[in-house]
Design an enzyme around this catalytic site. Structure first.
Site, PDB file in Angstrom:
ATOM      1  N   ASP A 473       0.927  -1.174   0.058  1.00 24.93           N
ATOM      2  CA  ASP A 473       0.029   0.099  -0.003  1.00 24.93           C
ATOM      3  C   ASP A 473       0.976   1.386  -0.108  1.00 24.93           C
ATOM      4  OD1 ASP A 473      -2.463   1.484   0.353  1.00 24.93           O
ATOM      5  OD2 ASP A 473      -1.754   1.881   2.585  1.00 24.93           O
ATOM      6  N   ASP A 672      -1.161  -0.847   6.026  1.00 26.11           N
ATOM      7  CA  ASP A 672      -1.150  -0.206   7.450  1.00 26.11           C
ATOM      8  C   ASP A 672      -2.605   0.117   8.015  1.00 26.11           C
ATOM      9  OD1 ASP A 672      -1.355   2.183   5.948  1.00 26.11           O
ATOM     10  OD2 ASP A 672      -0.392   3.257   7.905  1.00 26.11           O
ATOM     11  N   ASP A 676      -6.780  -2.077   4.462  1.00 21.30           N
ATOM     12  CA  ASP A 676      -5.911  -3.322   3.954  1.00 21.30           C
ATOM     13  C   ASP A 676      -6.143  -4.593   4.703  1.00 21.30           C
ATOM     14  OD1 ASP A 676      -4.501  -1.130   2.479  1.00 21.30           O
ATOM     15  OD2 ASP A 676      -3.224  -0.680   4.014  1.00 21.30           O
TER      16      ASP A 676
END
Length: 784
Positions: A473, A672, A676
């Site tokens: 990400d 994080d 996600d």
């Protein structure tokens, strides 16, 4: 509590916990005095533990708020959610109502999703482990002392020592090992040999042999007796096996408890109540479960959006990082969609509910996390397969040994048949086999912790070895995760400090997140801000006002052009900043555009090095982000990332992971945010940044404590070293059996007249365990 009526209280339906008894629908029970309370008209209520509690008077409310744990605990029962479905982590096809053990592998069942955690088995196993450990420690000292030349440890004579070993070992084997014997019996009844078959067989044989040595020593020939005439017992071997296996069970149950807590963390994000606008204009606070599609709900400043819907009145900035992962709140006005559990800013919104209950995006995320986490552990399946053949082979060899000695051996034939068969089974005790994988994994986890890498389970250690694709990400993983002032470009005639002080003074009156980043940047530089007069906000363009008699404006290119001429040089510099993925704003002072200020989410200093190192290790890096394509691609180019996938929602992230897996890739996902979590659970290995949310950390199999991507390189290297170590351990474990079992069976007796006493069989078993442990400890010296 001293009165039965205090054992009831109201808790909101639809949340974790148990529904509480109430006289009739629409009422609650005061947890302090036990009186029924009408929910619709209740004046006194309090939120605690993810639930809303109702009270008949302010006195009861005061007592509850003074000691909420006391009253809340008294109203809850430690039982599973009625009707909750439990499944086996190893065999998802096994499902039943309520907790229990898997009939195939013996593992503890876990809730499918949303069920209240039942930690009774964890507490039971923990209690058995500590009691067994306390009894096993002195037992091991007493039993091993003679091997170190101590004839009477603790002053205990040899003929008394055996009875002391019996007294210490029996509670460990019978009480501590009872769960394993039950699972052992289950594996036999279901004809599904597994690790519990080995454990039960090994412990039972060692213990029964020892009982015979104590109470029927006459069954054994002279060569199996010690100097004092006693036959060697193996109570310590049985007790040590039970204690070690109990430790493994405790670790496993704790890991599964973390999984269920992660799902409850997601459920807790939703608010308990909603402010519903009735047809007559009244505003009534109702439990979330009573919100229906079409209801109008008011969302006050700072509150969570209760359900998915559409804004019909008002305007505000809503923090959607829970969904998008992006730190910048999104402006909402009539016609815009809003998502449940996102956080409203300083404005007030009226929304129309469109998706409620299980249909909300949050509920779908919960379902995806639960579904993706119900995976099979390859290393455990392999262990079960090996154990199945191992058990069958050893039993067959023991039977053949007994028959051979019974029909063809010297007198006393029956004694030789029994002793040699037992020697075969003892030397094949699964201690080393059972230790081979977990001891290496345990050492690896400790080594990982030293390097800031936390493994949540053994499966992650095993799977990281094969990872060839890393999906990352952007926000909070590659970047710091918060907007910051990164560039300030000024035209001649004004200094940077003067320009930034004027811009920040103006932006301090704005609620926009980018404005707040500029103000914070000015404060970090120690600039003094001045009050603003005649402040005006032009929707979608910018802001303007007067500061110390000077006219200042900040906003878009269109806004600047409406105020006067925009220098071409300044426009070109702003375009260059945008190609780098930054948000560029213009600032004008006294009618002349003189400054470009850029806000961005900076890349972590360690990210470029980590990306290059991963690629050199043969790992393909893919960036998966909910950010705009322009910004994401700019970051991707800057870092040299192999592939960029932008503008994706949580469910699309999961689809992207599945697509890569369908191509035959072993995928690790690093992220994080709560958004996600489903992708982390779907990936072969989920890697959570320690600086992120607790939900992401619990959903990931690996956590990087420092949020540094270089930890992934270390984790992969550690995984590869660990699996090499596991293979070596399995070799040590089985080579002793391969050599020792034939000798225990008596193949050397016809030629050399040698038999392997169960004493030496036990020593060989211990030596194999020592070899396994010593080899595993070498992982502490692995360079990462």
């Amino acid at each position: 509590m001293d009165m039965p009526r205090h054992e009831h209280s109201h808790r909101d339906p639809g949340h974790s916990g148990h529904a509480n008894a109430a006289p009739h629908p629409g009422t609650a029970i005061d947890p302090v005095c036990g009186m029924p309370v009408d929910i619709a008209t209740a004046k006194h209520k309090h939120s605690f533990g993810g639930s809303t509690w109702y009270f008949c008077s302010k006195d009861c409310l005061a007592k509850f708020t003074a000691a909420p744990e006391r009253y809340a605990k008294a109203t809850q029962k430690p039982t599973a959610t009625p009707g909750a479905i439990y499944t086996c982590p190893m065999h998802p096809e096994i499902q039943q109502a309520g907790p229990g053990s898997c009939p195939k592998c013996g593992m503890a069942l876990v809730p499918v999703e949303g069920a209240k955690e039942d930690d009774s088995e964890l507490r039971n196993m923990t209690r058995r482990f500590w009691v067994s450990a306390v009894l096993t420690a002195p037992l091991a000292v007493i039993a091993m002392a003679p091997y170190f030349g101590i004839k009477e440890p603790f002053g205990v004579a040899a003929h008394v020592r055996m009875y002391l070993e019996l007294a210490l070992g029996t509670p460990v084997v019978v009480w501590g090992g009872w769960p394993f014997f039950r699972k052992f019996a289950l594996s036999i009844r279901n004809r599904s040999p597994n690790m519990y078959t080995l454990i039960g067989l090994g412990v039972a044989l060692a213990y029964l042999f020892s009982l015979a040595a104590v109470f029927a020593p006459g069954l054994f020939p002279q060569e199996f007796r010690e100097d004092g005439g006693q036959v060697g017992a193996y109570f310590e071997a049985a007790a040590v096996i039970v204690t070690l296996v109990l430790l493994g069970e405790v670790m496993q149950l704790r890991a599964m408890g973390q999984t269920s807590r992660a799902i409850r963390e997601l459920l807790a994000l939703a608010p308990n109540t909603a402010l519903r606008i009735e047809a007559d204009g009244r505003e009534v606070e109702v439990p979330l479960a009573e919100v229906h599609v079409g209801d109008k709900l008011r969302v006050r400043p700072g509150e969570k959006v209760p359900v998915d819907g559409t804004c019909v009145e008002g305007s505000s900035n809503v923090d959607e990082s829970m969904v998008t992962g992006e730190p910048v709140p999104v402006a909402k006005k009539p016609g815009n969609r809003v998502t449940g559990a996102t956080i409203n800013g300083k404005g007030t919104l009226v929304i129309r509910a469109e998706r409620v209950g299980a249909d909300t995006l949050l509920s779908q995320i919960v379902h995806m996390v639960a579904q993706a986490q119900r995976t099979r552990a390859p290393v455990q399946r392999l262990a079960d397969l090996v154990a199945a053949y191992f058990v069958q082979t050893v039993i067959a060899i023991a039977v053949v040994t007994a028959l051979a000695w019974w029909f063809f051996g010297p007198e006393p034939r029956l004694t030789y048949a029994v002793v040699n068969a037992v020697a075969v089974l003892i030397i094949a005790c699964p201690c080393a086999v059972g230790l081979a994988t977990p001891i290496s994994i345990t050492v690896a986890m400790g080594q990982g912790a030293i390097n800031g890498i936390l493994f949540r389970n053994a499966e992650a250690v095993e799977k990281l070895r094969d990872i060839d694709t890393l999906v990352v990400d952007k926000t909070g993983t590659l970047t710091l995760g918060s907007p910051r002032l990164v560039d300030l470009i000024v035209e001649p005639g004004i200094t940077e400090s003067e320009a930034l002080a004027l811009i920040a003074s103006l932006e301090r009156a704005s609620e926009h997140p980018l404005a707040q980043a500029i103000v914070k940047g000015a404060e970090e530089r120690g600039l003094r801000l001045s009050p603003v007069e005649k402040f005006e906000s032009v929707t979608g363009q910018g802001v303007r006002g007067e500061i110390a008699g000077r006219k200042v404006a900040v906003g878009s290119r269109r806004f600047m052009e409406s105020l006067g001429t925009l220098p071409a040089s300044l426009a070109g510099k702003a375009d260059a900043l945008r190609t780098q993925g930054k948000t560029a704003l213009y600032a004008a002072v006294d009618g002349r555009a003189v400054t470009v200020v850029a806000v961005a989410d900076p890349i972590k200093e360690t990210t470029p090095e980590a990306i290059k190192t991963l690629q050199s290790e043969g790992v393909r890096v893919v960036m998966l982000s909910g950010d705009s394509r322009k910004t994401a691609e700019a970051v991707g180019r800057q870092l040299g990332i192999d592939e960029v996938i932008a503008e994706v929602l949580p469910e699309q992230k999961v689809d992207a992971i599945k697509s890569l897996q369908a191509q035959g890739r072993a995928v690790a996902m690093a992220g994080d945010g709560i958004n996600d979590a489903p992708a982390l659970a779907q990936a072969n290995v989920g890697i959570a940044m320690g600086t992120g949310t607790d939900v992401a950390i619990e959903s990931g199999s690996v956590t990087l404590v420092k949020g540094d991507l270089r930890g992934i390189v270390k984790a992969i290297r550690l995984s590869r070293a660990t699996m090499r170590n596991v293979k070596q351990n399995l070799f040590f474990a089985f080579v002793y059996n391969a050599v020792g079992v034939p000798i225990a069976a008596g193949v050397l007796y016809p030629v050399f007249g040698l038999l392997l006493s169960p004493i030496f069989a036990g020593a060989a078993m211990a030596l194999s365990s020592v070899s396994v442990v010593t080899n595993a400890l070498r992982l502490n010296r692995v360079r990462l």
